[in-house]
Motif scaffolding. Structure first.
Motif, PDB file in Angstrom:
ATOM      1  N   TYR A  95       0.870  -1.235  -0.060  1.00 44.16           N
ATOM      2  CA  TYR A  95       0.018   0.039  -0.014  1.00 44.16           C
ATOM      3  C   TYR A  95       0.704   1.226  -0.089  1.00 44.16           C
ATOM      4  O   TYR A  95       0.791   1.960  -0.806  1.00 44.16           O
ATOM      5  CB  TYR A  95      -0.840   0.018   1.228  1.00 44.16           C
ATOM      6  CG  TYR A  95      -1.908   1.181   1.275  1.00 44.16           C
ATOM      7  CD1 TYR A  95      -2.878   1.477   0.743  1.00 44.16           C
ATOM      8  CD2 TYR A  95      -1.514   2.200   2.108  1.00 44.16           C
ATOM      9  CE1 TYR A  95      -3.780   2.193   0.506  1.00 44.16           C
ATOM     10  CE2 TYR A  95      -2.336   3.512   1.849  1.00 44.16           C
ATOM     11  CZ  TYR A  95      -3.585   3.461   1.261  1.00 44.16           C
ATOM     12  OH  TYR A  95      -4.295   4.499   1.212  1.00 44.16           O
ATOM     13  N   GLU A  96       1.750   1.311   0.827  1.00 46.52           N
ATOM     14  CA  GLU A  96       2.895   2.633   1.132  1.00 46.52           C
ATOM     15  C   GLU A  96       3.487   2.900  -0.331  1.00 46.52           C
ATOM     16  O   GLU A  96       3.346   4.117  -0.663  1.00 46.52           O
ATOM     17  CB  GLU A  96       3.628   2.443   2.258  1.00 46.52           C
ATOM     18  CG  GLU A  96       3.081   2.180   3.482  1.00 46.52           C
ATOM     19  CD  GLU A  96       2.509   1.146   3.872  1.00 46.52           C
ATOM     20  OE1 GLU A  96       2.459  -0.027   3.087  1.00 46.52           O
ATOM     21  OE2 GLU A  96       1.488   1.157   4.952  1.00 46.52           O
ATOM     22  N   ARG A  97       4.070   1.996  -0.981  1.00 45.55           N
ATOM     23  CA  ARG A  97       4.827   2.092  -2.137  1.00 45.55           C
ATOM     24  C   ARG A  97       3.641   2.577  -3.214  1.00 45.55           C
ATOM     25  O   ARG A  97       4.003   3.565  -4.086  1.00 45.55           O
ATOM     26  CB  ARG A  97       5.571   1.083  -2.494  1.00 45.55           C
ATOM     27  CG  ARG A  97       6.924   1.090  -1.928  1.00 45.55           C
ATOM     28  CD  ARG A  97       7.588  -0.321  -2.296  1.00 45.55           C
ATOM     29  NE  ARG A  97       8.812  -0.153  -1.604  1.00 45.55           N
ATOM     30  CZ  ARG A  97       9.962  -0.932  -1.689  1.00 45.55           C
ATOM     31  NH1 ARG A  97       9.960  -1.725  -2.762  1.00 45.55           N
ATOM     32  NH2 ARG A  97      11.047  -0.804  -1.186  1.00 45.55           N
ATOM     33  N   ASN A  98       2.374   1.950  -3.249  1.00 41.14           N
ATOM     34  CA  ASN A  98       1.461   2.243  -4.218  1.00 41.14           C
ATOM     35  C   ASN A  98       1.226   3.800  -4.096  1.00 41.14           C
ATOM     36  O   ASN A  98       0.781   4.453  -5.012  1.00 41.14           O
ATOM     37  CB  ASN A  98       0.407   1.197  -4.435  1.00 41.14           C
ATOM     38  CG  ASN A  98       0.708   0.165  -5.359  1.00 41.14           C
ATOM     39  OD1 ASN A  98       1.010   0.065  -6.244  1.00 41.14           O
ATOM     40  ND2 ASN A  98       1.001  -0.988  -4.584  1.00 41.14           N
ATOM     41  N   TYR A  99       0.790   4.256  -2.793  1.00 41.60           N
ATOM     42  CA  TYR A  99       0.364   5.372  -2.399  1.00 41.60           C
ATOM     43  C   TYR A  99       1.518   6.432  -2.871  1.00 41.60           C
ATOM     44  O   TYR A  99       1.108   7.349  -3.428  1.00 41.60           O
ATOM     45  CB  TYR A  99      -0.117   5.430  -0.920  1.00 41.60           C
ATOM     46  CG  TYR A  99      -0.546   6.808  -0.661  1.00 41.60           C
ATOM     47  CD1 TYR A  99      -1.742   7.089  -0.876  1.00 41.60           C
ATOM     48  CD2 TYR A  99      -0.013   7.847  -0.320  1.00 41.60           C
ATOM     49  CE1 TYR A  99      -2.292   8.484  -0.448  1.00 41.60           C
ATOM     50  CE2 TYR A  99      -0.224   9.225  -0.004  1.00 41.60           C
ATOM     51  CZ  TYR A  99      -1.562   9.462  -0.161  1.00 41.60           C
ATOM     52  OH  TYR A  99      -2.079  10.685   0.301  1.00 41.60           O
ATOM     53  N   ALA A 100       2.743   6.257  -2.558  1.00 38.10           N
ATOM     54  CA  ALA A 100       3.856   7.088  -2.877  1.00 38.10           C
ATOM     55  C   ALA A 100       3.904   7.274  -4.229  1.00 38.10           C
ATOM     56  O   ALA A 100       4.168   8.508  -4.803  1.00 38.10           O
ATOM     57  CB  ALA A 100       5.207   6.482  -2.433  1.00 38.10           C
ATOM     58  N   TYR A 101       3.784   6.282  -5.019  1.00 37.02           N
ATOM     59  CA  TYR A 101       3.799   6.209  -6.527  1.00 37.02           C
ATOM     60  C   TYR A 101       2.552   6.904  -7.165  1.00 37.02           C
ATOM     61  O   TYR A 101       2.882   7.878  -8.000  1.00 37.02           O
ATOM     62  CB  TYR A 101       4.072   4.769  -7.204  1.00 37.02           C
ATOM     63  CG  TYR A 101       4.111   5.028  -8.611  1.00 37.02           C
ATOM     64  CD1 TYR A 101       5.452   5.253  -9.342  1.00 37.02           C
ATOM     65  CD2 TYR A 101       2.883   4.704  -9.570  1.00 37.02           C
ATOM     66  CE1 TYR A 101       5.491   5.139 -10.601  1.00 37.02           C
ATOM     67  CE2 TYR A 101       3.219   4.737 -10.725  1.00 37.02           C
ATOM     68  CZ  TYR A 101       4.549   4.913 -11.351  1.00 37.02           C
ATOM     69  OH  TYR A 101       4.597   4.976 -12.800  1.00 37.02           O
TER      70      TYR A 101
ATOM     71  N   THR B 110      -8.141   3.207  -0.004  1.00 37.92           N
ATOM     72  CA  THR B 110      -8.932   3.104   1.265  1.00 37.92           C
ATOM     73  C   THR B 110      -8.447   3.160   2.658  1.00 37.92           C
ATOM     74  O   THR B 110      -9.304   3.046   3.462  1.00 37.92           O
ATOM     75  CB  THR B 110      -9.696   1.908   0.962  1.00 37.92           C
ATOM     76  OG1 THR B 110      -9.165   0.501   1.098  1.00 37.92           O
ATOM     77  CG2 THR B 110     -10.309   1.937  -0.371  1.00 37.92           C
ATOM     78  N   ARG B 111      -7.174   3.359   2.619  1.00 39.41           N
ATOM     79  CA  ARG B 111      -6.503   3.575   4.034  1.00 39.41           C
ATOM     80  C   ARG B 111      -6.062   5.090   4.242  1.00 39.41           C
ATOM     81  O   ARG B 111      -6.286   5.779   3.496  1.00 39.41           O
ATOM     82  CB  ARG B 111      -5.432   2.590   4.347  1.00 39.41           C
ATOM     83  CG  ARG B 111      -5.844   1.095   4.665  1.00 39.41           C
ATOM     84  CD  ARG B 111      -4.607   0.456   5.076  1.00 39.41           C
ATOM     85  NE  ARG B 111      -3.784   0.086   4.246  1.00 39.41           N
ATOM     86  CZ  ARG B 111      -2.473   0.042   4.516  1.00 39.41           C
ATOM     87  NH1 ARG B 111      -1.925   0.053   5.908  1.00 39.41           N
ATOM     88  NH2 ARG B 111      -1.364  -0.527   3.722  1.00 39.41           N
ATOM     89  N   GLN B 112      -5.403   5.088   5.282  1.00 41.05           N
ATOM     90  CA  GLN B 112      -5.025   6.314   5.744  1.00 41.05           C
ATOM     91  C   GLN B 112      -3.717   6.631   4.984  1.00 41.05           C
ATOM     92  O   GLN B 112      -3.255   5.580   4.471  1.00 41.05           O
ATOM     93  CB  GLN B 112      -4.773   6.603   7.340  1.00 41.05           C
ATOM     94  CG  GLN B 112      -5.925   6.478   8.141  1.00 41.05           C
ATOM     95  CD  GLN B 112      -5.339   6.434   9.542  1.00 41.05           C
ATOM     96  OE1 GLN B 112      -4.508   5.715   9.981  1.00 41.05           O
ATOM     97  NE2 GLN B 112      -5.994   7.220  10.223  1.00 41.05           N
TER      98      GLN B 112
ATOM     99  N   THR C 225      -5.177  11.023   7.954  1.00 38.35           N
ATOM    100  CA  THR C 225      -6.488  10.811   7.382  1.00 38.35           C
ATOM    101  C   THR C 225      -6.566  11.286   5.880  1.00 38.35           C
ATOM    102  O   THR C 225      -6.366  12.473   5.894  1.00 38.35           O
ATOM    103  CB  THR C 225      -7.769  10.836   8.250  1.00 38.35           C
ATOM    104  OG1 THR C 225      -7.419  10.212   9.602  1.00 38.35           O
ATOM    105  CG2 THR C 225      -8.974  10.381   7.491  1.00 38.35           C
ATOM    106  N   ARG C 226      -6.892  10.451   5.286  1.00 38.57           N
ATOM    107  CA  ARG C 226      -6.905  10.894   3.658  1.00 38.57           C
ATOM    108  C   ARG C 226      -8.400  11.389   3.354  1.00 38.57           C
ATOM    109  O   ARG C 226      -9.116  10.879   3.549  1.00 38.57           O
ATOM    110  CB  ARG C 226      -6.373  10.024   2.711  1.00 38.57           C
ATOM    111  CG  ARG C 226      -6.452  10.380   1.289  1.00 38.57           C
ATOM    112  CD  ARG C 226      -5.503   9.757   0.478  1.00 38.57           C
ATOM    113  NE  ARG C 226      -5.660   9.706  -0.993  1.00 38.57           N
ATOM    114  CZ  ARG C 226      -5.754  10.608  -1.771  1.00 38.57           C
ATOM    115  NH1 ARG C 226      -5.618  11.944  -1.435  1.00 38.57           N
ATOM    116  NH2 ARG C 226      -5.796  10.244  -3.063  1.00 38.57           N
TER     117      ARG C 226
END
Length: 158
Positions: free
Chosen positions: A120-126, A145-147, A157-158
């Protein structure tokens, strides 16, 4: 130009192209690429089909992105999904690998493989830093769907 090269370098470090060659069952894969999707599927249609097959957004997976061609409103034939645990990614591969999607009477058979960007973290960053994240039409944006992770390990929170 130097800035673009620096960004490309960071993006390339996020990717692991070796992992894309692995066959299930996987031990450290949570993000999959689902290929050979009929191009008429929309984000909503595909999410409905995943739900009908027992895979629930926010429960089983926390990231979903179906790239779209904005000029003709057709998907590009693949999507990315991050599952909350490897067991769910394996169950997803077992459910969809080699199968045909239900809508549009297509002869395409689905291929499920590990994505080059994992977690999740890497996909979010990208993806949160790309133009698609700001697309005018929400169905063209990646779904997180997460913070949202914040530098330093804190969360917001996003």
């Amino acid at each position: 130009r130097v800035e673009a090269r620096a960004k490309d370098s960071i993006i390339n470090r996020m990717k692991n192209n070796d992992i894309t060659q692995r066959e299930p069952p996987w031990t450290e894969v949570t993000t999959v690429m689902m290929r050979n999707l009929p191009n008429k599927y929309t984000q909503v249609m595909l999410l409905e089909e995943l739900l009908d097959s027992g895979f629930r957004i926010q429960v089983d997976f926390d990231f979903f992105y179906l790239p779209m061609d904005h000029s003709n409103a057709a998907n590009l034939g693949y999507c990315f999904i991050n599952f909350v645990e490897t067991a769910m990614a394996n169950a997803f591969a077992a459910a969809f690998q080699g199968k045909k999607m239900r809508r549009f009477n297509s002869n395409k058979t689905v291929v499920v493989m590990p994505a080059s960007i994992q977690g999740y973290e890497r996909n979010y960053a990208y993806y949160s830093s790309t133009r698609v994240a700001q697309a005018e039409d929400p169905q063209y944006r990646p779904l997180f769907t997460r913070q949202a992770p914040v530098q330093g390990g804190a969360w917001t929170t996003r």
